[in-house]
Motif scaffolding. Sequence first.
Motif, PDB file in Angstrom:
ATOM      1  N   LEU A   1       0.828  -1.208   0.000  1.00 53.58           N
ATOM      2  CA  LEU A   1       0.000   0.000   0.000  1.00 53.58           C
ATOM      3  C   LEU A   1       0.861   1.257   0.000  1.00 53.58           C
ATOM      4  O   LEU A   1       0.555   2.223  -0.699  1.00 53.58           O
ATOM      5  N   GLU A   2       1.945   1.243   0.758  1.00 55.26           N
ATOM      6  CA  GLU A   2       2.836   2.399   0.793  1.00 55.26           C
ATOM      7  C   GLU A   2       3.515   2.597  -0.557  1.00 55.26           C
ATOM      8  O   GLU A   2       3.638   3.729  -1.026  1.00 55.26           O
ATOM      9  N   ARG A   3       3.931   1.516  -1.205  1.00 52.08           N
ATOM     10  CA  ARG A   3       4.522   1.636  -2.543  1.00 52.08           C
ATOM     11  C   ARG A   3       3.502   2.187  -3.530  1.00 52.08           C
ATOM     12  O   ARG A   3       3.828   3.003  -4.390  1.00 52.08           O
ATOM     13  N   SER A   4       2.272   1.750  -3.395  1.00 49.02           N
ATOM     14  CA  SER A   4       1.214   2.230  -4.277  1.00 49.02           C
ATOM     15  C   SER A   4       0.969   3.725  -4.074  1.00 49.02           C
ATOM     16  O   SER A   4       0.821   4.473  -5.042  1.00 49.02           O
ATOM     17  N   ARG A   5       0.945   4.154  -2.827  1.00 50.95           N
ATOM     18  CA  ARG A   5       0.762   5.581  -2.536  1.00 50.95           C
ATOM     19  C   ARG A   5       1.919   6.412  -3.102  1.00 50.95           C
ATOM     20  O   ARG A   5       1.710   7.473  -3.695  1.00 50.95           O
ATOM     21  N   GLN A   6       3.147   5.904  -2.904  1.00 51.02           N
ATOM     22  CA  GLN A   6       4.322   6.607  -3.418  1.00 51.02           C
ATOM     23  C   GLN A   6       4.271   6.684  -4.941  1.00 51.02           C
ATOM     24  O   GLN A   6       4.559   7.729  -5.530  1.00 51.02           O
ATOM     25  N   SER A   7       3.888   5.614  -5.578  1.00 50.97           N
ATOM     26  CA  SER A   7       3.775   5.598  -7.035  1.00 50.97           C
ATOM     27  C   SER A   7       2.726   6.599  -7.512  1.00 50.97           C
ATOM     28  O   SER A   7       2.935   7.308  -8.505  1.00 50.97           O
ATOM     29  N   ALA A   8       1.619   6.691  -6.801  1.00 52.02           N
ATOM     30  CA  ALA A   8       0.572   7.653  -7.155  1.00 52.02           C
ATOM     31  C   ALA A   8       1.071   9.087  -6.992  1.00 52.02           C
ATOM     32  O   ALA A   8       0.800   9.944  -7.836  1.00 52.02           O
ATOM     33  N   ARG A   9       1.826   9.354  -5.911  1.00 52.85           N
ATOM     34  CA  ARG A   9       2.388  10.697  -5.707  1.00 52.85           C
ATOM     35  C   ARG A   9       3.324  11.059  -6.857  1.00 52.85           C
ATOM     36  O   ARG A   9       3.268  12.168  -7.401  1.00 52.85           O
ATOM     37  N   GLU A  10       4.188  10.113  -7.229  1.00 48.14           N
ATOM     38  CA  GLU A  10       5.129  10.369  -8.316  1.00 48.14           C
ATOM     39  C   GLU A  10       4.397  10.577  -9.636  1.00 48.14           C
ATOM     40  O   GLU A  10       4.781  11.435 -10.436  1.00 48.14           O
ATOM     41  N   CYS A  11       3.344   9.827  -9.855  1.00 46.84           N
ATOM     42  CA  CYS A  11       2.553   9.964 -11.077  1.00 46.84           C
ATOM     43  C   CYS A  11       1.921  11.352 -11.146  1.00 46.84           C
ATOM     44  O   CYS A  11       1.939  12.000 -12.203  1.00 46.84           O
ATOM     45  N   ARG A  12       1.361  11.801 -10.039  1.00 47.51           N
ATOM     46  CA  ARG A  12       0.753  13.136 -10.014  1.00 47.51           C
ATOM     47  C   ARG A  12       1.795  14.221 -10.246  1.00 47.51           C
ATOM     48  O   ARG A  12       1.540  15.206 -10.950  1.00 47.51           O
ATOM     49  N   ALA A  13       2.994  14.045  -9.684  1.00 47.01           N
ATOM     50  CA  ALA A  13       4.062  15.026  -9.876  1.00 47.01           C
ATOM     51  C   ALA A  13       4.493  15.065 -11.349  1.00 47.01           C
ATOM     52  O   ALA A  13       4.691  16.155 -11.917  1.00 47.01           O
ATOM     53  N   ARG A  14       4.624  13.887 -11.979  1.00 46.58           N
ATOM     54  CA  ARG A  14       4.985  13.852 -13.403  1.00 46.58           C
ATOM     55  C   ARG A  14       3.907  14.508 -14.250  1.00 46.58           C
ATOM     56  O   ARG A  14       4.206  15.251 -15.189  1.00 46.58           O
TER      57      ARG A  14
END
Length: 113
Positions: free
Chosen positions: A42-55
Motif C-alpha cells: 500500500l505504501e509503494r502504491s501511494r508513493q507511485s501515485a504521488r510520483e505519477c501526479r508530480a509527473r
Amino acid sequence: MDCEDMIITEEPNLTERKEGGKRGRKPGRKASSEKIDMKAKLERSRQSARECRARKKLRYQYLEELVTDREKAVFALRAELERYKQWSAELDAGRLPEGFQALLEELGMLKQE
C-alpha cells in the motif's frame, strides 16, 4: 511381477503430486508477514501515485509554457503581417512607408555580403 511393481510404485507418486501440487492460497493461513507485505504494498502504491501526479503536473506545466511561447510567436507574426499590409497599401498609394527604407538597406547589405 514387473508390471505389478510398476503399478504399485506409480500410485504413491500420483498421490504425492496431488497433495504437493495444489496451487493458490490456503484458507486460514494468514501470517503476520502477509500483513506487513500488504502495508508495504500500500505504501509503494501511494508513493507511485504521488510520483505519477508530480509527473503529470510537470507535463502540464511544460505544455502550458509551450502554448504560451507559440502564442507569442503567433502574435509577433501577425504584427509583422499587419505591418507588411500597411506598407503595401502605402506603396500602392505612391508613398514610401516609414521603416521601409531601413528594411531595403538591411536587405541590400545582406545581398552585398
